[in-house]
Design a protein around this motif. Structure first.
Motif, PDB file in Angstrom:
ATOM      1  N   TYR A   7      72.015  44.733 -13.137  1.00 38.97           N
ATOM      2  CA  TYR A   7      72.851  45.041 -14.127  1.00 38.97           C
ATOM      3  C   TYR A   7      72.384  46.868 -13.779  1.00 38.97           C
ATOM      4  O   TYR A   7      72.889  47.441 -13.783  1.00 38.97           O
ATOM      5  CB  TYR A   7      71.806  44.450 -15.140  1.00 38.97           C
ATOM      6  CG  TYR A   7      72.576  45.683 -16.688  1.00 38.97           C
ATOM      7  CD1 TYR A   7      73.529  46.192 -16.655  1.00 38.97           C
ATOM      8  CD2 TYR A   7      71.460  46.612 -16.996  1.00 38.97           C
ATOM      9  CE1 TYR A   7      73.669  46.392 -18.669  1.00 38.97           C
ATOM     10  CE2 TYR A   7      71.556  47.167 -18.810  1.00 38.97           C
ATOM     11  CZ  TYR A   7      72.406  47.225 -19.040  1.00 38.97           C
ATOM     12  OH  TYR A   7      72.450  48.672 -19.966  1.00 38.97           O
ATOM     13  N   ALA A 192      69.452  45.274 -23.978  1.00 42.79           N
ATOM     14  CA  ALA A 192      69.218  43.502 -22.817  1.00 42.79           C
ATOM     15  C   ALA A 192      67.896  43.011 -23.505  1.00 42.79           C
ATOM     16  O   ALA A 192      67.850  42.237 -23.437  1.00 42.79           O
ATOM     17  CB  ALA A 192      69.438  44.165 -21.608  1.00 42.79           C
ATOM     18  N   PRO A 214      73.160  43.876 -22.380  1.00 44.19           N
ATOM     19  CA  PRO A 214      74.047  42.519 -21.301  1.00 44.19           C
ATOM     20  C   PRO A 214      73.056  41.622 -22.505  1.00 44.19           C
ATOM     21  O   PRO A 214      71.936  41.654 -22.312  1.00 44.19           O
ATOM     22  CB  PRO A 214      73.848  42.956 -20.098  1.00 44.19           C
ATOM     23  CG  PRO A 214      73.240  44.013 -20.204  1.00 44.19           C
ATOM     24  CD  PRO A 214      73.111  44.786 -20.782  1.00 44.19           C
ATOM     25  N   ARG A 238      81.893  45.954 -18.540  1.00 47.05           N
ATOM     26  CA  ARG A 238      80.934  45.331 -17.551  1.00 47.05           C
ATOM     27  C   ARG A 238      79.718  45.049 -18.746  1.00 47.05           C
ATOM     28  O   ARG A 238      79.958  43.503 -18.604  1.00 47.05           O
ATOM     29  CB  ARG A 238      79.716  45.702 -16.605  1.00 47.05           C
ATOM     30  CG  ARG A 238      78.819  45.879 -16.554  1.00 47.05           C
ATOM     31  CD  ARG A 238      78.145  46.655 -14.686  1.00 47.05           C
ATOM     32  NE  ARG A 238      77.704  48.012 -15.408  1.00 47.05           N
ATOM     33  CZ  ARG A 238      76.981  48.180 -16.257  1.00 47.05           C
ATOM     34  NH1 ARG A 238      75.614  47.598 -15.822  1.00 47.05           N
ATOM     35  NH2 ARG A 238      76.819  49.945 -16.438  1.00 47.05           N
ATOM     36  N   VAL A 239      79.313  45.354 -19.910  1.00 46.05           N
ATOM     37  CA  VAL A 239      78.811  44.893 -20.592  1.00 46.05           C
ATOM     38  C   VAL A 239      78.943  44.039 -21.858  1.00 46.05           C
ATOM     39  O   VAL A 239      78.780  42.568 -22.140  1.00 46.05           O
ATOM     40  CB  VAL A 239      77.550  46.215 -21.547  1.00 46.05           C
ATOM     41  CG1 VAL A 239      77.399  45.499 -22.857  1.00 46.05           C
ATOM     42  CG2 VAL A 239      77.131  46.731 -20.521  1.00 46.05           C
ATOM     43  N   THR A 242      80.335  39.886 -21.654  1.00 44.81           N
ATOM     44  CA  THR A 242      78.975  39.791 -21.932  1.00 44.81           C
ATOM     45  C   THR A 242      79.558  39.099 -23.525  1.00 44.81           C
ATOM     46  O   THR A 242      78.499  38.312 -24.418  1.00 44.81           O
ATOM     47  CB  THR A 242      77.281  39.886 -21.623  1.00 44.81           C
ATOM     48  OG1 THR A 242      77.190  41.019 -22.297  1.00 44.81           O
ATOM     49  CG2 THR A 242      77.213  39.771 -20.352  1.00 44.81           C
TER      50      THR A 242
END
Length: 298
Positions: A7, A192, A214, A238-239, A242
Motif C-alpha cells: 500500500y 488503515a 485500506p 485503489r483504497v 477494499t
C-alpha cells in the motif's frame, strides 16, 4: 511484499502519476522501502497507465458570542509496551469525549497535530500518537520519504507493534478523559491502522472514523463495539477496492456503520497541505465526523 508495504509503495507510485513528485524521487522513495529494479519500474508503469485497482444540525435558542480556534497542543510521553511513547495532547475545555488520532505515512506532522487541536476545539480532547516513538519520533527523520520507508519496514517486520502502541495510547487517553467515551480517527496509513485496531478486538472505542485507509485482508471486527464511519474519496480506486471487504466485516460484526464516499474527491482529500485537498469534501467530512462522535456518546 506485505499488504501495508504494498500500500505504501503504491502511494509513491500514485504521487508520481498525479505529478506530485518526480520519477527520480519516486524511485528514491521506493528504494528506501526496499522496492527497486524491475519491481519499481513495473509498479510505476502500472500507475502511469492508470491501471491500479450526514450529521444533524442542532439549533439552540438564545444569544451568544462565540470564538473558535484549534486548541494548543503539548508534546507528551506516556507508558508504552516497550519504551515511552510520544505524542501531542490537546485538552478540550469541557471534554465530551476523547479521540485517538493516527497519522498518515508522513508521520506526526503539524497538519496531524492541528487536527488534534481542532478536535479539542470541538469538544473532544485528543491524543495524536507518534508511531515512530521507538525511533525517536517523526522529527528524528530527515524527510517524509524516510518516515514512510521506516513505517513500511516496521509493518513488514513487526506487524503487531503499531496495534500494541495504539492500545497503549487508548489506555493513556482513557486515563486523561475519565468517564468519557473514546473514539479513534486516522488518515491514509492511519486509516488503515484504525481498521487494524478495530480488528484487534479493542473493546474500549465507542466510535471510529478511518479516512481512506485500506481494510486489512481477512480483517474480523467481531471483537469491536465501535460505531464506524468509513470516509472515502470516490476517485481513490485503489483504497476503494477494499470497500466490499469492509462492508462485509461490518455486517458480520453487526456494528452500526456508515461508509461515506465523496464522489468528486481523491485519496488524501482532507489534508489541506497536500495536492489533492478538496475543501468542500473536507468541510463536510469534518462536520459528519464530529456528528458521528456525538451520536456515539448517546
Amino acid at each position: 511484499m506485505t499488504e501495508i508495504k504494498k500500500y505504501l509503495a503504491e502511494e509513491v507510485a500514485e504521487d508520481l502519476a498525479d505529478g506530485i513528485i518526480s520519477r527520480r524521487e519516486a524511485v528514491r522513495r521506493l528504494g528506501l522501502m526496499g522496492v527497486s529494479g524491475a519491481a519499481a519500474t513495473g509498479l510505476l508503469a502500472t500507475f502511469a497507465a492508470g491501471e491500479a485497482a450526514a450529521a444533524p444540525t442542532v439549533h439552540a435558542s438564545g444569544k451568544r458570542v462565540t470564538s473558535w480556534a484549534p486548541v494548543a497542543r503539548e508534546p507528551i510521553t506516556f507508558a508504552g509496551p516497550r519504551v515511552p511513547l510520544m505524542g501531542v495532547w490537546s485538552p478540550a475545555a469541557k471534554a465530551r469525549g476523547g479521540v485517538l488520532v493516527i497519522h498518515e505515512n508522513r508521520g506526526l506532522t503539524v497538519h496531524i497535530q492541528t487536527i488534534a487541536g481542532r478536535l479539542a476545539a470541538s469538544g473532544y480532547s485528543a491524543l495524536a500518537l507518534d508511531l515512530l516513538s521507538e525511533e525517536g519520533g517523526t522529527g528524528a527523520f530527515p524527510g517524509e520519504a524516510e518516515v514512510a520507508a521506516k513505517l513500511s519496514e516496521i509493518s513488514a517486520t513487526n506487524p503487531g507493534r503499531f496495534v500494541e502502541d495504539m492500545k497503549a495510547a487508548v489506555s493513556e487517553l482513557k486515563r486523561r478523559v475519565r468517564g468519557k467515551k473514546l473514539a479513534a480517527i486516522g488518515f491514509c496509513f492511519g486509516g488503515a491502522m484504525v481498521w487494524q485496531l478495530l480488528a484487534s478486538g479493542e473493546p474500549r472505542l465507542a466510535a471510529a472514523a478511518p479516512f481512506y485507509g485500506p481494510f486489512p485482508e481477512g480483517g474480523d471486527l467481531r471483537g469491536s463495539g465501535a460505531d464506524v464511519l468509513g470516509v472515502f474519496g470516490g476517485l481513490d480506486a485503489r483504497v476503494n477496492a477494499t470497500l466490499p471487504a469492509a462492508k462485509a466485516a461490518l455486517e458480520k460484526a453487526r456494528l452500526d456503520y456508515e461508509l461515506l464516499t465523496f464522489t468528486e474527491a481523491d485519496h488524501a482529500f482532507f489534508n489541506d497541505t497536500g495536492a489533492r485537498f478538496n475543501p468542500h469534501a473536507a468541510t463536510e467530512a469534518w462536520r459528519r465526523t464530529i456528528g458521528w462522535f456525538d451520536d456515539a456518546r448517546k
